[in-house]
Design a protein around this motif. Sequence first.
Motif, PDB file in Angstrom:
ATOM      1  N   GLY A 311      -1.049 -15.182 -11.047  1.00  0.00           N
ATOM      2  CA  GLY A 311      -2.218 -14.411 -11.032  1.00  0.00           C
ATOM      3  C   GLY A 311      -2.933 -13.904  -9.827  1.00  0.00           C
ATOM      4  O   GLY A 311      -3.973 -13.610  -9.471  1.00  0.00           O
ATOM      5  N   PHE A 312      -1.958 -14.008  -8.571  1.00  0.00           N
ATOM      6  CA  PHE A 312      -2.370 -13.370  -7.369  1.00  0.00           C
ATOM      7  C   PHE A 312      -2.070 -11.947  -7.171  1.00  0.00           C
ATOM      8  O   PHE A 312      -1.517 -11.320  -8.149  1.00  0.00           O
ATOM      9  CB  PHE A 312      -1.432 -14.192  -6.317  1.00  0.00           C
ATOM     10  N   PHE A 313      -2.645 -11.405  -6.258  1.00  0.00           N
ATOM     11  CA  PHE A 313      -2.446  -9.862  -5.753  1.00  0.00           C
ATOM     12  C   PHE A 313      -2.906  -9.034  -6.934  1.00  0.00           C
ATOM     13  O   PHE A 313      -2.323  -8.210  -7.385  1.00  0.00           O
ATOM     14  CB  PHE A 313      -0.981  -9.608  -5.229  1.00  0.00           C
ATOM     15  N   GLN A 314      -4.174  -9.230  -7.315  1.00  0.00           N
ATOM     16  CA  GLN A 314      -4.890  -8.180  -8.400  1.00  0.00           C
ATOM     17  C   GLN A 314      -5.424  -6.967  -7.886  1.00  0.00           C
ATOM     18  O   GLN A 314      -6.320  -7.188  -7.020  1.00  0.00           O
ATOM     19  CB  GLN A 314      -5.761  -9.056  -9.293  1.00  0.00           C
ATOM     20  N   PRO A 315      -5.133  -6.117  -8.294  1.00  0.00           N
ATOM     21  CA  PRO A 315      -5.252  -4.742  -7.825  1.00  0.00           C
ATOM     22  C   PRO A 315      -7.099  -4.376  -7.781  1.00  0.00           C
ATOM     23  O   PRO A 315      -7.525  -4.983  -8.801  1.00  0.00           O
ATOM     24  CB  PRO A 315      -4.656  -3.647  -8.746  1.00  0.00           C
ATOM     25  N   SER A 375       1.276   1.408 -11.235  1.00  0.00           N
ATOM     26  CA  SER A 375       0.840   0.807  -9.991  1.00  0.00           C
ATOM     27  C   SER A 375       0.027  -0.434 -10.588  1.00  0.00           C
ATOM     28  O   SER A 375       0.094  -1.365  -9.914  1.00  0.00           O
ATOM     29  CB  SER A 375       0.162   1.642  -9.235  1.00  0.00           C
ATOM     30  N   ILE A 376      -0.634  -0.430 -11.582  1.00  0.00           N
ATOM     31  CA  ILE A 376      -1.647  -1.216 -11.980  1.00  0.00           C
ATOM     32  C   ILE A 376      -1.408  -1.616 -13.567  1.00  0.00           C
ATOM     33  O   ILE A 376      -1.234  -1.037 -14.313  1.00  0.00           O
ATOM     34  CB  ILE A 376      -3.241  -0.710 -11.761  1.00  0.00           C
ATOM     35  N   GLU A 514      -0.222   7.420  -3.643  1.00  0.00           N
ATOM     36  CA  GLU A 514       1.423   7.036  -3.920  1.00  0.00           C
ATOM     37  C   GLU A 514       2.087   5.594  -3.345  1.00  0.00           C
ATOM     38  O   GLU A 514       2.961   5.353  -4.043  1.00  0.00           O
ATOM     39  CB  GLU A 514       2.188   8.231  -2.774  1.00  0.00           C
ATOM     40  N   LEU A 515       1.151   5.266  -2.427  1.00  0.00           N
ATOM     41  CA  LEU A 515       1.788   3.812  -1.709  1.00  0.00           C
ATOM     42  C   LEU A 515       1.054   2.766  -1.789  1.00  0.00           C
ATOM     43  O   LEU A 515       1.093   1.707  -1.205  1.00  0.00           O
ATOM     44  CB  LEU A 515       1.963   4.242  -0.160  1.00  0.00           C
ATOM     45  N   SER A 516       0.021   2.973  -2.815  1.00  0.00           N
ATOM     46  CA  SER A 516      -0.660   1.626  -3.166  1.00  0.00           C
ATOM     47  C   SER A 516      -0.163   0.326  -3.248  1.00  0.00           C
ATOM     48  O   SER A 516       1.201   0.523  -3.897  1.00  0.00           O
ATOM     49  CB  SER A 516      -1.588   1.916  -4.485  1.00  0.00           C
TER      50      SER A 516
END
Length: 584
Positions: A311-315, A375-376, A514-516
């Motif tokens: 659950g890390f790195f949540q947009p 991406s999300i 584009e790079l998100s």
Amino acid sequence: MKTMINFKKTVVAAMSFLMIGVSCNDEFLEVLPTGSLADAQVGTKDGIEGLLIGTYAALNGVFGNRFEGPNHWVTGSIMGGEANKGTDAGDYSTINPIQRYEADPTIGDFNSLWNGRFEGVSRANKVLAALAVATDVSAADAARIAGEARLLRGHFYFDLKKHFNSIPLFDETVLPADIPSIPNTPDVWGFIEADFQFAYDNLPAENGPGRVNKWAAGAYLAKAYLYQQKFGPAKDLFTTVIEQGVTSNGLPYDLLDNYAQIYNAENDNHAEAVMDVESANNTGSTANANYFDDLNYPYNTGPDGPGNCCGFFQPSMELANSFRTGADGLPLLDGSYNDPANEVDNIYRHVFTNDNDESTFVEDPDPLDPRIDHSIGRKGIPYLDWIEHPGSAWIRSFPYAGPYSPKKYIYYRSQENSFTDGSSWTRGYATMNYTIIRFADVLLMAAEAEVEAGSLDKALEYVNRVRARAANSEFWVQEYDGSGPAANYVISEYTSFPNQDFARRAVRFERKLELSGEGHRFFDLVRWGVAAEELNAYLDYESQYLVTKFGGASFTAGKNEYYPIPQTQIDIQGSDVLSQNPGY
């Protein structure tokens, strides 16, 4: 399959091979330190190639700390406002002050990043030092090996420069005993440029999958120019790379038709990979897989989703809103994407304003850039080939981290145990290459240089080339039942850039979209000189929902643009040698 697996297993084998054949005389009493090689062993072509492989291994990190990973998910993406730590406040809590821009020099992760990158520098220097005394290396091989080593060294120094700004600088001619007395300095661009220029002049166009080549060096040199605002040289070199460049395995640089295939392990070493870090599974160590991403999966997925942890790195919600488009299919460059009328409907806000009733959540009906769902991870949207993202079942704490999950560089259900390494504590060791520089990045850096040089039409061409790929409806995320696109995707190309200010905003925003999540955002904001403005606005927006995480946080101009010099390093070398960055 990958032909240059992250090099770590390979370098061990190479060293073992090189240790064979010690002569039987009194010299056997002169025992080398474990893991070291004698000058005679590394002075051969095979020995030097072994040292070079070890240098490539350092691209992925050396000491196993997640901050060493090449994707900079904390220092580049979280700090750039694209994501937050995720999970809950008690898990990996040392990131908590970092994401609030309250880091201090004693945090061990910064020391690990520093150590890992300087280990890469040291390995590159050992290659060059061995090459200088080699006896059986042809001139052509010497030029190639030196070019690879210097490009890698330039990369490690570039990475240190953009993180810490002021760093010690030394090459292969400096004796190890003298290195601790070298002070840190911000004046390192000339050295980095020289390394990249040498590599550009001496590397072949084709150098085999997984190895750097002439065109990677050219792209990196142009990037170094861009960071120094040398827009003319950057523009000219980017033009050459775009028109003539090929991957190290000979594919002409190009955008992939399908955006999602950039992040698919089955498609590694593709035409968009300018410089990447190779990955492998089942090598005896998960360090050869993407160990740095092992936490960055939806939470508690069980067999229905990847990783099953953590659950890390949540947009961020601010990032999701950035994918809002107008009816014309263009981004909302005026910043109104965060206005209440334009916010992406997300389960977090819905649950906390509708009596916690998640079951009545309705997907956002308004227009969105289709890249949002590559991406999300969003509730109700297909999550690769797993299931529709279920919302709260995959989120550890809504109030702390929001409603979204990462989706790039995530493996597919069909790739379980074939493109993953499940030999450790979690299934979340994917084996896909991380792309340090990809062709869309090159196009957008080139567009930036064209804007600053006043060539707005060329910048428009590059930006529209990126947007045209995203607009290909054949590759939009589709409902599992085949009924059509998973959301109301509306995207179009720009008809013109009417002036330089508009063009600058359009190019910068396109990089965000584009790079998100790929580790570039924070460093972009810093080099543009807008980090304080952009990140304080991000904190103001995000903290209205994530009060515990971001309440009272702020970015301090003149301090937070760079990370602190690790206190451990100052303690080792002395404060009379290493000076701390301002504000720490």
